[in-house]
Design a protein around this motif. Structure first.
Motif, mmCIF file in Angstrom:
data_model
loop_
_atom_site.group_PDB
_atom_site.id
_atom_site.type_symbol
_atom_site.label_atom_id
_atom_site.label_comp_id
_atom_site.label_asym_id
_atom_site.label_seq_id
_atom_site.Cartn_x
_atom_site.Cartn_y
_atom_site.Cartn_z
ATOM 1 N N TRP A 58 0.830 -1.208 0.000
ATOM 2 C CA TRP A 58 0.000 0.000 0.000
ATOM 3 C C TRP A 58 0.862 1.255 0.000
ATOM 4 O O TRP A 58 0.509 2.264 -0.630
ATOM 5 N N SER A 59 2.025 1.201 0.687
ATOM 6 C CA SER A 59 2.882 2.384 0.727
ATOM 7 C C SER A 59 3.582 2.610 -0.614
ATOM 8 O O SER A 59 3.886 3.750 -0.980
ATOM 9 N N HIS A 61 2.083 2.108 -3.438
ATOM 10 C CA HIS A 61 1.040 2.828 -4.178
ATOM 11 C C HIS A 61 1.032 4.307 -3.790
ATOM 12 O O HIS A 61 0.887 5.187 -4.651
ATOM 13 N N GLU A 62 1.175 4.580 -2.489
ATOM 14 C CA GLU A 62 1.216 5.973 -2.044
ATOM 15 C C GLU A 62 2.442 6.684 -2.610
ATOM 16 O O GLU A 62 2.384 7.876 -2.934
ATOM 17 N N ILE A 65 1.594 7.715 -6.065
ATOM 18 C CA ILE A 65 0.663 8.846 -6.053
ATOM 19 C C ILE A 65 1.417 10.155 -5.847
ATOM 20 O O ILE A 65 1.158 11.163 -6.522
ATOM 21 N N LYS A 66 2.376 10.161 -4.922
ATOM 22 C CA LYS A 66 3.115 11.387 -4.628
ATOM 23 C C LYS A 66 4.165 11.683 -5.696
ATOM 24 O O LYS A 66 4.509 12.851 -5.924
ATOM 25 N N GLU A 191 -7.987 3.717 -10.714
ATOM 26 C CA GLU A 191 -6.767 3.105 -10.185
ATOM 27 C C GLU A 191 -6.145 2.200 -11.249
ATOM 28 O O GLU A 191 -6.849 1.571 -12.041
ATOM 29 N N ARG A 197 -4.171 2.308 -4.266
ATOM 30 C CA ARG A 197 -4.815 3.537 -4.742
ATOM 31 C C ARG A 197 -4.107 4.195 -5.920
ATOM 32 O O ARG A 197 -4.610 5.189 -6.446
ATOM 33 N N SER A 268 -6.727 11.462 -6.489
ATOM 34 C CA SER A 268 -6.387 11.249 -5.089
ATOM 35 C C SER A 268 -7.377 11.862 -4.113
ATOM 36 O O SER A 268 -7.596 11.315 -3.030
ATOM 37 N N LEU A 310 6.578 10.733 1.861
ATOM 38 C CA LEU A 310 6.009 9.554 2.487
ATOM 39 C C LEU A 310 6.746 9.224 3.782
ATOM 40 O O LEU A 310 6.127 8.901 4.804
ATOM 41 N N GLU A 313 5.801 11.636 6.602
ATOM 42 C CA GLU A 313 4.516 11.320 7.230
ATOM 43 C C GLU A 313 4.649 10.129 8.180
ATOM 44 O O GLU A 313 4.092 10.135 9.289
#
Length: 364
Positions: A58-59, A61-62, A65-66, A191, A197, A268, A310, A313
């Motif tokens: 999942w990270s 994918h993040e 996205i970024k 997606e 995501r 997003s 990432l 965060e």
């Protein structure tokens, strides 16, 4: 006593290639020192910042996205910078692309059509390009510095977005929260994979990078960009228009920033809100230079800078540091990239008295 920079007769090809890696290594070293000064274990902190985000699907994918807006904007900026046109306002063009691209799903919120998303993307690119046309016009018509005008326009775009989502475009069913209506399904960027995501904005970024790399390497337009960027006088002898290049580079970089904006909002977020970017337009400047203004290099540098977002965060939760640590890392990286580039092109000399050089060259 004074310090002077003397231009080297030739640039080292080896150090030109490895300098981004040296800059990244120095950033990690000084980041570890920063964590130690904050009372954190440097090894654990750097692990949380750079390694932990890569261990879960999942990270990843993040991360995509970024990275998508950073790569898209960075690729556009690389064309502008190589043509010697300094577009610093990509953050504003990103915001304006998101606003213009969101016009249809917000105003005509009952419209369901397979043409909705393509129209949103086209309008987003148009919005970003149109906003970049303002500093282009001011430069070609009044010889205004595009650095200042493009930067000042960022704040106008951000305040305009804030005014829209708190006023004319605020969702009447949104319990008075400052945001627009949520986009209908046909207006959401899908997606790429079922495992997370990550949306097609990342695919747009990769395609843009490959396309611009091909243009710069094999097409006449790319040759024109390079020639005018290195010598406007030589470009005029070749029949190229410096004014035309101002328009092309600014509109092109603005269009890609606008595409990044509408992709971010559609893929997003799903609606407009006062803050749609953590500073992608400014961070993309670092991405462009870390990638040596090469579109393929920008893919790698975009992923690295996305990792700082990432990791920042994640570090807030795992080791309890401020979110400002991300900005510090990005600032350190830009500082070391520019420092390494300076040392590649110039030799540092310490001059004592009149003409006596002690460091970087023989005494005269």
């Amino acid at each position: 006593m004074r310090i002077e920079l003397e231009r080297r007769p030739s640039m080292s090809g080896f150090f030109a290639i490895v300098s981004p890696l040296v800059a990244l290594l120095l950033t990690v070293v000084f980041g570890g020192i920063m964590f130690a000064l904050l009372g954190k274990d440097p090894i654990h902190a750097l692990y949380s910042f750079f390694i932990e985000p890569l261990l879960e699907v999942w990270s990843l994918h993040e991360l995509a996205i970024k990275a998508a807006p950073l790569i898209l904007i960075g690729v556009g900026l690389s064309v502008a910078y190589r043509s010697n046109n300094w577009n610093i306002g990509a953050e504003g063009q990103f915001t304006m692309g998101a606003i213009v691209g969101s016009f249809l799903p917000v105003v005509f919120y009952e419209w369901h059509s397979p043409f909705l998303l393509p129209l949103m993307l086209i309008m987003g690119m148009f919005g970003g390009a149109l906003y970049a046309a303002i500093p282009a016009l001011l430069k070609t018509r009044f010889n205004t510095n595009e650095i200042l005008t493009s930067l000042m326009l960022v704040y106008i775009a951000q305040l305009f977005l804030d005014w829209l989502v708190r006023g004319a475009w605020r969702d009447p069913a949104g319990y008075n929260f400052p945001q627009s209506r949520s986009f209908v399904t046909e207006g959401v960027l899908p997606e790429m994979l079922a495992s997370g995501r990550a949306h097609y904005g990342f695919a747009f970024a990769i395609l843009a990078a490959v396309g611009v790399w091909f243009m710069m390497r094999y097409m006449l337009k790319g040759f024109e960009v390079v020639v005018l960027g290195q010598s406007e006088r030589a470009g005029r002898f070749a029949g190229f228009s410096s004014r035309g290049m101002v328009w092309f580079s600014m509109l092109f970089s603005g269009a890609l920033a606008g595409l990044a904006g509408i992709s971010e909002v559609s893929g997003s977020i799903g609606h407009l809100q006062p803050s749609i970017s953590p500073g992608y337009g400014f961070t993309a400047i670092i991405v462009a230079f870390l990638g040596r203004l090469n579109p393929l290099g920008i893919i790698a540098s975009g992923l690295v800078l996305a990792l700082t977002y990432l990791g920042g965060e994640g570090a807030q939760l795992s080791i309890g540091v401020s979110d400002k640590v991300t900005r510090v890392f990005q600032g350190l990286l830009l500082f070391f990239v520019l420092s390494c580039d300076t040392l590649i092109h110039y030799r540092v000399k310490l001059v004592l008295g009149k003409g006596r050089a002690l460091l970087g060259g023989a005494a005269r």
